[in-house]
Design a protein around this motif. Structure first.
Motif, PDB file in Angstrom:
ATOM      1  N   PRO A 123       0.720  -1.073   0.222  1.00  0.00           N
ATOM      2  CA  PRO A 123      -0.511   0.172  -0.018  1.00  0.00           C
ATOM      3  C   PRO A 123       0.554   1.295  -0.342  1.00  0.00           C
ATOM      4  CG  PRO A 123      -0.239  -0.871   2.506  1.00  0.00           C
ATOM      5  CD  PRO A 123       0.922  -1.799   1.197  1.00  0.00           C
ATOM      6  N   VAL A 124       0.363   2.280  -1.068  1.00  0.00           N
ATOM      7  CA  VAL A 124       1.225   3.231  -0.790  1.00  0.00           C
ATOM      8  C   VAL A 124       0.168   4.375  -0.786  1.00  0.00           C
ATOM      9  CG1 VAL A 124       3.498   2.466  -2.642  1.00  0.00           C
ATOM     10  CG2 VAL A 124       1.372   3.093  -3.348  1.00  0.00           C
ATOM     11  N   TYR A 125      -0.431   4.567  -1.339  1.00  0.00           N
ATOM     12  CA  TYR A 125      -1.680   5.422  -0.993  1.00  0.00           C
ATOM     13  C   TYR A 125      -2.594   5.641  -0.912  1.00  0.00           C
ATOM     14  CZ  TYR A 125      -4.490   9.690  -4.045  1.00  0.00           C
ATOM     15  OH  TYR A 125      -5.257  10.196  -4.565  1.00  0.00           O
ATOM     16  N   ALA A 126      -4.236   5.338  -0.214  1.00  0.00           N
ATOM     17  CA  ALA A 126      -5.206   6.110   0.460  1.00  0.00           C
ATOM     18  C   ALA A 126      -5.924   7.017   0.588  1.00  0.00           C
ATOM     19  CB  ALA A 126      -5.348   5.217   2.056  1.00  0.00           C
ATOM     20  N   THR A 127      -7.206   7.095  -0.254  1.00  0.00           N
ATOM     21  CA  THR A 127      -7.982   8.257  -0.434  1.00  0.00           C
ATOM     22  C   THR A 127      -9.620   7.604  -0.421  1.00  0.00           C
ATOM     23  OG1 THR A 127      -8.540   9.707  -2.057  1.00  0.00           O
ATOM     24  CG2 THR A 127      -7.987   7.804  -3.297  1.00  0.00           C
ATOM     25  N   ILE A 340       8.450   7.006  -1.546  1.00  0.00           N
ATOM     26  CA  ILE A 340       6.730   7.597  -1.730  1.00  0.00           C
ATOM     27  C   ILE A 340       6.118   6.848  -0.331  1.00  0.00           C
ATOM     28  CG2 ILE A 340       7.184   7.238  -3.884  1.00  0.00           C
ATOM     29  CD1 ILE A 340       5.361   4.499  -4.173  1.00  0.00           C
ATOM     30  N   VAL A 341       6.470   6.130   0.598  1.00  0.00           N
ATOM     31  CA  VAL A 341       6.778   5.537   1.457  1.00  0.00           C
ATOM     32  C   VAL A 341       6.827   6.414   2.506  1.00  0.00           C
ATOM     33  CG1 VAL A 341       5.583   3.338   0.779  1.00  0.00           C
ATOM     34  CG2 VAL A 341       8.264   3.432   2.209  1.00  0.00           C
ATOM     35  N   SER A 342       7.854   7.170   2.449  1.00  0.00           N
ATOM     36  CA  SER A 342       8.342   8.402   3.979  1.00  0.00           C
ATOM     37  C   SER A 342       7.648   9.233   4.182  1.00  0.00           C
ATOM     38  CB  SER A 342       9.660   8.772   3.203  1.00  0.00           C
ATOM     39  OG  SER A 342       9.705   9.732   2.277  1.00  0.00           O
ATOM     40  N   VAL A 366       5.187  -1.715   5.195  1.00  0.00           N
ATOM     41  CA  VAL A 366       5.631  -1.745   3.923  1.00  0.00           C
ATOM     42  C   VAL A 366       7.330  -1.364   4.203  1.00  0.00           C
ATOM     43  CG1 VAL A 366       5.946  -0.739   2.201  1.00  0.00           C
ATOM     44  CG2 VAL A 366       3.845  -1.003   3.265  1.00  0.00           C
ATOM     45  N   MET A 367       7.528  -0.925   4.098  1.00  0.00           N
ATOM     46  CA  MET A 367       9.573  -0.724   4.751  1.00  0.00           C
ATOM     47  C   MET A 367      10.123  -2.108   4.731  1.00  0.00           C
ATOM     48  SD  MET A 367      10.718   1.968   3.139  1.00  0.00           S
ATOM     49  CE  MET A 367      12.889   1.195   3.631  1.00  0.00           C
ATOM     50  N   ALA A 368       9.924  -2.646   5.211  1.00  0.00           N
ATOM     51  CA  ALA A 368       9.840  -3.984   5.990  1.00  0.00           C
ATOM     52  C   ALA A 368      10.586  -5.158   4.918  1.00  0.00           C
ATOM     53  CB  ALA A 368       9.714  -4.587   7.121  1.00  0.00           C
ATOM     54  N   SER A 369       8.732  -4.518   3.749  1.00  0.00           N
ATOM     55  CA  SER A 369       9.419  -5.184   2.246  1.00  0.00           C
ATOM     56  C   SER A 369      10.795  -4.779   1.804  1.00  0.00           C
ATOM     57  CB  SER A 369       7.865  -5.687   1.928  1.00  0.00           C
ATOM     58  OG  SER A 369       7.379  -6.225   2.271  1.00  0.00           O
ATOM     59  N   VAL A 370      10.094  -3.161   1.304  1.00  0.00           N
ATOM     60  CA  VAL A 370      11.084  -2.478   0.139  1.00  0.00           C
ATOM     61  C   VAL A 370      12.588  -2.897   0.656  1.00  0.00           C
ATOM     62  CG1 VAL A 370      11.644  -0.618   0.042  1.00  0.00           C
ATOM     63  CG2 VAL A 370       9.367  -0.940   0.037  1.00  0.00           C
TER      64      VAL A 370
END
Length: 376
Positions: A123-127, A340-342, A366-370
């Motif tokens: 997930p990178v974007y939520a709206t 982008i997830v920072s 998310v960063m654990a996967s990146v």
């Protein structure tokens, strides 16, 4: 109560993933700035495509990323989630944006693109997804103009059971509004869309028997008019009075929008209201493949001030790109996702696209996967 349980389960899940990541790799700290990693010599052309919902955020991300990587030339084609994932799976792009998690068949197909294992989605974007309408001639358009509707009312409109704006059910829910005697024209997506799937998922979960259709990325009936992409839906709605559709809330500010019944109150779409639902999301039980971070949200929450019609958009990448490809592709994917997830990347998306910022707990997972993307 249910949303609090979801929140605790997600927090435990995320904290476990973060602990594992930290113990496995000393540089797995959560990025708070927008540096996009330490690969300052990254150069070349890097293409992505997919969800049109991410377009405004991607424009901001590209501008911010290039401040630290001026030799990187990045493009993003908002061709739609389905087209974007297909382009990734045939090797045309480095990453894909998708408003729907990968299917089991797509994960199997990704074995041909990824050197080891399969692709993963993050997930990178939520709206918030607005249920927007055009009643400008009745004075009901604008960012602060809302009509109250229950989940069942929305379902009856989008299934063709309520066909006029002066319907007694709408009048009862909105006693202070002067509703026009005007036919309702439903506008929906013509293309395969994660936005459609998110909206239909809400109706399926929250409207009960008032919504007779299964969940999917294609609109399930022939009602009204269809249009391609978020921009197409919004444009179609603005061209005629009496239209109603669903789209990223940040792109519907010239229209009116529905305040949804949540518990005993009515909640209009906003990033803050969507963030309340996002923070109580739980891990999707069927997303068990390595590195995937897929979230389920509670469409039936009764939390005051929460807005439960929302889109979580994902980016799709490989943890190991094929060795016969330019290694800069893996370097770019890792640096790009890190950025982008920072905290800065999420703040830029919120400012430019009206999105709900991912919480620190979600960003940590998310960063654990990146961090597992191999660049050497």
């Amino acid at each position: 109560m249910r949303s609090h349980v979801f929140g605790r389960s997600l927090a435990l899940f995320l904290s476990m993933g973060l602990v594992v990541g930290l113990s496995a790799c000393g540089d797995n700290a959560l990025p708070s700035s927008g540096q996009g990693g330490t690969d300052q010599n990254l150069s070349g052309e890097f293409a992505g495509s997919g969800a049109s919902s991410q377009q405004s955020a991607n424009e901001a991300w590209i501008a911010g990323f290039r401040q630290n990587h001026p030799q990187a030339r990045i493009s993003y084609d908002p061709s739609g989630s389905g087209a974007g994932v297909n382009a990734f799976l045939n090797g045309s792009t480095i990453w894909a944006g998708s408003d729907a998690p990968l299917s089991k068949s797509q994960i199997r197909q990704s074995e041909a693109i990824c050197q080891d294992g399969t692709a993963f989605d993050l997930p990178v974007y939520a709206t918030p997804i607005a249920v927007a309408y055009n009643l400008g001639d009745a004075g009901l358009n604008g960012p602060d103009r809302h009509l109250n509707m229950t989940p069942e009312t929305i379902a009856r409109i989008f299934s063709g059971k309520i066909t006029n704006w002066k319907d007694p059910e709408l009048a009862r829910l909105n006693p202070g509004a002067t509703l026009p005697d005007l036919p309702i024209t439903v506008v929906h997506r013509s293309d395969k869309s994660g936005t459609t799937k998110s909206f239909v998922s809400y109706l399926h979960d929250a409207a009960g028997s008032a919504w007779p259709y299964a969940v999917g990325e294609n609109w399930p009936n022939d009602l009204g008019q269809s249009a391609k992409g978020t921009a197409g839906v919004v444009m179609t709605m603005t061209q005629a009075q009496g239209t109603i559709g669903y789209a990223d809330a940040a792109q519907t500010t010239s229209l009116g929008s529905v305040a949804v019944q949540v518990g005993n109150g009515w909640t209009p779409p906003s990033a803050k209201a969507a963030a309340l639902v996002l923070d109580s999301a739980r891990p999707a039980p069927d997303a068990v493949e390595p590195n995937r971070v897929v979230l389920d949200i509670d469409h039936t929450t009764d939390q005051a001030g929460a807005y439960p019609i929302m889109l979580i958009s994902y980016d799709v990448a490989c943890s190991v790109y094929r060795h016969d490809q330019d290694r800069s592709k893996a370097r770019f994917a890792k640096a790009w996702l890190t950025y982008i997830v920072s905290e800065e990347g999420q703040r830029q998306a919120a400012a430019n696209a009206g999105s709900a910022e991912l919480s620190e707990a979600v960003r940590a997972r998310v960063m654990a996967s990146v961090k597992k993307i191999e660049v050497d």
